[in-house]
Design a protein around this motif. Structure first.
Motif: not given
Length: 244
Positions: A119-140
């Motif tokens: 994850v740190d490497a993605v940001w370090g390369m100047g790219l956007t990092c996002a979390l695409a987890t299967n969205p069937v449960v809540s944000m909590e």
């Protein structure tokens, strides 16, 4: 050109027994709802399972969020309105105070080796990092699992969850919706995941996948272990960009 890297969570950034976690979650939530409503716990548990399957359905045509669909199915099956303020507050309290303690024992939740570095490497390369987890449960529930992996929402530009998604993996509609919220097309993103089915868009939509599981999917742009990803990432990005 690749502008963002999307990470799966379960068994990608986080090692855990996902089946055991979901079983614990359903059992606890169903117990609360059973005591509050007088309904049978087993019927509520069955309704949750059906609702999650429906949220992942290929043939959905509705425009409800996954959470709205889950709520509607549980109401139809059990007559329990999860969006009622009192019930919603009860479930929210459960997810904020009980769910974060579910990571021990049979769930065996712990960070994946190399996850933080990737994850740190993605940001370090100047790219956007996002979390695409299967969205069937809540944000909590996502927050609890992120914490077990050693992350917070601040580590990601966007996190998918049942409240902010209208489709689920592996369908292209989910990936197109998620990438669109980042202001990008799927072809401008890389997906990193361990699931040879869910982490590859179906049908194809231009999204390429970096695979960190145990199979050997032919569609993978790169396959290896999470512990190897941070050091391999520059070459992977270069390869992806050269193929355009």
């Amino acid at each position: 050109m690749i502008q963002a890297v999307l990470f799966d969570l379960d068994d990608t950034l986080l090692s855990l027994n996902l089946t055991a976690f979901l079983a614990r979650y359903i059992n606890g939530a169903s117990g609360l709802l059973a005591r509050a409503s007088g309904k049978l716990r087993v019927n509520i548990m069955t309704a949750y399972a059906r609702a999650w399957l429906a949220a992942e359905g290929e043939k959905r045509r509705d425009r409800m969020t996954n959470q709205q669909l889950i709520n509607s199915i549980i109401y139809k099956q059990c007559g329990i309105p999860l969006d009622d303020p009192v019930i919603a507050d009860m479930i929210d309290c459960y997810e904020r105070t009980v769910v974060p303690r579910m990571g021990s024992g049979i769930v065996r939740a712990e960070p994946k080796e190399g996850a933080r570095e990737a994850v740190d490497a993605v940001w370090g390369m100047g790219l956007t990092c996002a979390l695409a987890t299967n969205p069937v449960v809540s944000m909590e529930c996502d927050r609890a699992r992120m914490a077990w992996a050693g992350f917070t929402e601040d580590d990601f530009a966007l996190v998918s969850c049942a409240e902010n998604s209208t489709r689920a993996k592996p369908w292209a509609d989910y990936y197109e919706e998620f990438c669109g919220k980042l202001g990008l097309s799927p072809s401008e993103c890389l997906m990193v995941g361990n699931d040879a089915k869910r982490d590859f868009a179906h049908p194809e939509c231009g999204l390429r996948t970096v695979y960190v599981g145990h199979a050997k999917p032919t569609r993978a742009l790169w396959a290896g272990q999470m512990s190897e990803l941070a050091s391999a990432l520059p070459a992977i990005i270069e390869k992806a960009n050269s193929e355009e």
